[in-house]
Write a protein that holds these residues in place. Structure first.
Motif, short mmCIF file in Angstrom:
data_model
loop_
_atom_site.label_atom_id
_atom_site.label_comp_id
_atom_site.label_asym_id
_atom_site.label_seq_id
_atom_site.Cartn_x
_atom_site.Cartn_y
_atom_site.Cartn_z
N THR A 125 0.86 -1.18 0.00
CA THR A 125 0.00 0.00 0.00
C THR A 125 0.89 1.23 0.00
O THR A 125 1.89 1.28 0.73
CB THR A 125 -0.92 0.03 1.23
OG1 THR A 125 -1.76 -1.12 1.22
CG2 THR A 125 -1.79 1.28 1.23
N THR A 150 -4.43 6.80 -2.63
CA THR A 150 -3.96 5.63 -1.89
C THR A 150 -4.13 4.40 -2.76
O THR A 150 -5.24 4.06 -3.17
CB THR A 150 -4.74 5.45 -0.58
OG1 THR A 150 -4.58 6.63 0.22
CG2 THR A 150 -4.23 4.26 0.20
N THR A 191 -3.48 0.30 -3.41
CA THR A 191 -3.27 -0.98 -2.73
C THR A 191 -3.22 -2.11 -3.76
O THR A 191 -4.10 -2.21 -4.61
CB THR A 191 -4.40 -1.28 -1.72
OG1 THR A 191 -4.42 -0.24 -0.74
CG2 THR A 191 -4.17 -2.61 -1.02
#
Length: 567
Positions: free
Chosen positions: A304, A350, A352
């Motif tokens: 991540t 973000t 991931t």
């Protein structure tokens, strides 16, 4: 967890230690371990052979033996796993000769442990002569084990500073006392005499970092444009700041896709897994699996990371495989499944990648047949082509390579660094308090007078105007004026809007009723890097005049400095 019990770090021959020993010096042959693998404080290690070379001679006879006590104390919360047998402690002459223990040479009483198990003590009785440089060797006659080392040795991996290269050690300190309890031989303070030495050290084996796509490796001495990313926001027409300029042709060669750079996981140096033989390395096959008992494998459980910057409305951030061509340049491969979320103002993404997608095959290695030391993910920024693309410096601000809980390995925190620096192919200036002609009457007669200056000494400037509606939509665009070097022009809002009205379409409209009193704006763009704009608000009805240039926004020239490498 890889293994509960380590094999010997290095069990050096006593003779080998004796050759290099200096009187009054403790030494051990230790290895450096990956801090990431010490996720369990119950790990049991076989300590290296620990030799203490005497600064003073020890003498005794059968009729008049000489007894002394030696103790070894561990640091950092580590403890001796159990009191070893007496035979594990030997006395060696300076040449490495180890006399057979017995009443005519020396005898070692059964070693004992302190209540907290941090100190191991043995009483040795000498019945012959051991000259200066002779050694008391712990582990010379068999293995000695230590435990509770995980907290100390795992600490570097738990640091929140992903750029840190801290080293952790478990040390041992020797102390010699005579029969009366008085310390001797080890009670010194001057170098090179030393009574403390590490028996094991650790540091972070892996690092997670960023590399800007403008700094990718170049081939043919940097002459090939396709080796790197060179895209800019195309603020000129017909793009109007909604697309990338793909001239020169670069690594992506796209008006909608930009390679921001790479998130790299790589070996910092060769550090060992718990068996003391296999390196804990990203190059070990089966990366990203969770075998629980294997050594050397990085048991990654996905990754991540967060990328900061100004992201266009409707844009996406994805990742793709990477490989290195035989000639050394980067080759972007197939997409890797990932999820991306943006914060409310779209200044942080973000990303991931789950464990099932961060596999040995997807997270490809560097190397071209050589020993791999890095794995890379390309970070791709895709814009829809229907909304304005801001210029911005993209950065890797945080992240970590996660590990499976059952592996008892610590995660690797990212070291922040620059990704791509997205600039424009010209100057883009927003006149933020522009009064369009359609608002003149409702406002009581106010109008804008815009002064445009070409400050370039040699280039002609084609200045384009674009409607920025109250709701943020981009509207009609038109060539406003062509200025010679150093030329200045004053244009009233009625003149400007006449050209915008003529260029308007059903989907790219000019200023209208919704923009009256609602702070509509005017965007001016030019391929030059040196136009300047001033905005005056004038009311002919009452003669009021306001200089309003402080409310305009210059989004910056094209000739910004490219990124440097974050290594």
């Amino acid at each position: 967890m890889k293994q509960k019990l380590l094999s010997a770090l290095v069990v050096a021959a006593v003779a080998g230690m004796a050759v290099n020993a200096n009187a009054g010096v403790i030494q051990s042959s230790y290895k450096n371990y990956a801090a990431e693998v010490f996720g369990d404080n119950t790990v049991v290690l076989t300590a290296p052979t620990i030799g203490y070379a005497l600064a003073l001679p020890l003498t005794g006879t059968q009729a008049n033996p000489n007894s002394f006590t030696i103790s070894w104390t561990l640091s950092g919360g580590a403890t001796w796993n159990a009191a070893p047998a007496a035979a594990t402690i030997v006395l060696a002459q300076p040449d490495g000769t180890v006399p057979v223990a017995g009443p005519t040479t020396y005898q070692v009483a059964a070693p004992t442990l302190s209540a907290d198990k941090t100190t191991l003590t043995a009483v040795i009785t000498v019945s012959s002569n051991f000259t200066t440089g002779s050694q008391v060797v712990l582990g010379g006659g068999g293995a000695v084990q230590v435990t509770k080392v995980g907290t100390t040795l795992g600490a570097p991996a738990l640091s929140t500073d992903g750029c840190s290269d801290a080293v952790a050690s478990v040390n041992v300190t020797a102390k010699l006392t005579n029969a009366a309890g008085t310390e001797f031989d080890s009670n010194f303070t001057l170098a090179p005499l030393l009574n403390t030495t590490p028996i094991v050290q650790s540091r972070r084996a892996l690092e997670v970092l960023a590399l800007s796509s403008s700094a990718f490796p170049r081939t043919t001495l940097g002459a090939v444009d396709t080796d790197i990313e060179q895209s800019r926001v195309d603020v000129l027409q017909p793009s109007g700041g909604k697309l990338f300029l793909n001239n020169p042709v670069d690594i992506t060669n796209s008006t909608t896709v930009l390679n921001l750079g790479q998130v790299i996981v790589r070996d910092r140096s060769v550090l060992f897994d718990l068996n003391g033989t296999n390196a804990y390395s990203v190059g070990t096959a089966a990366f990203g699996t969770n075998p629980a008992s294997a050594v050397g494998i990085v048991e990654a459980n996905g990754i991540t990371f967060k990328v900061s910057g100004k992201f266009a409305t409707g844009a996406t951030v994805t990742v793709a495989r990477n490989s290195i061509a035989a000639t050394g340049e980067t080759v972007v491969g197939a997409a890797i499944a990932s999820t991306t979320t943006f914060n409310a103002d779209r200044t942080e993404a973000t990303v991931t990648v789950a464990a099932g997608d961060l596999t040995d095959a997807n997270f490809t290695q560097d190397g071209n047949g050589a020993t791999a030391t890095a794995r890379r993910l390309n970070v791709l920024y895709t814009v829809p082509g229907t909304s304005a693309v801001p210029v911005t410096q993209f950065k890797l601000v945080s992240g970590q390579l996660n590990k499976f809980a059952s592996s008892l390995e610590a995660p690797n925190v990212a070291c922040p660094g620059n990704l791509y620096n997205l600039i424009a192919n010209g100057v883009q200036v927003d006149v933020r308090n522009y009064v369009p002609d359609v608002a003149a009457a409702p406002s009581g007669g106010w109008k804008s007078i815009v002064r445009i200056i070409n400050t370039d000494e040699s280039q002609t400037a084609d200045v384009n105007a674009t409607v920025l509606h109250r709701n943020g939509d981009l509207g009609a665009s038109a060539l406003l004026v062509t200025l010679k070097p150093r030329e200045v022009v004053y244009l009233q809002s009625a003149q400007i809007d006449a050209k915008l009205n003529a260029a308007a379409t059903a989907t790219a409209t000019s200023f209208g009723a919704d923009d009256i009193g609602q702070n509509a704006r005017l965007r001016l763009t030019a391929a030059n890097s040196s136009i300047r704009v001033q905005n005056y608000l004038f009311n002919p009805a009452n003669g009021n005049f306001i200089e309003g240039s402080s409310a305009q926004g210059d989004e910056g020239p094209a000739l910004a400095v490219r990124d440097s490498v974050n290594k």
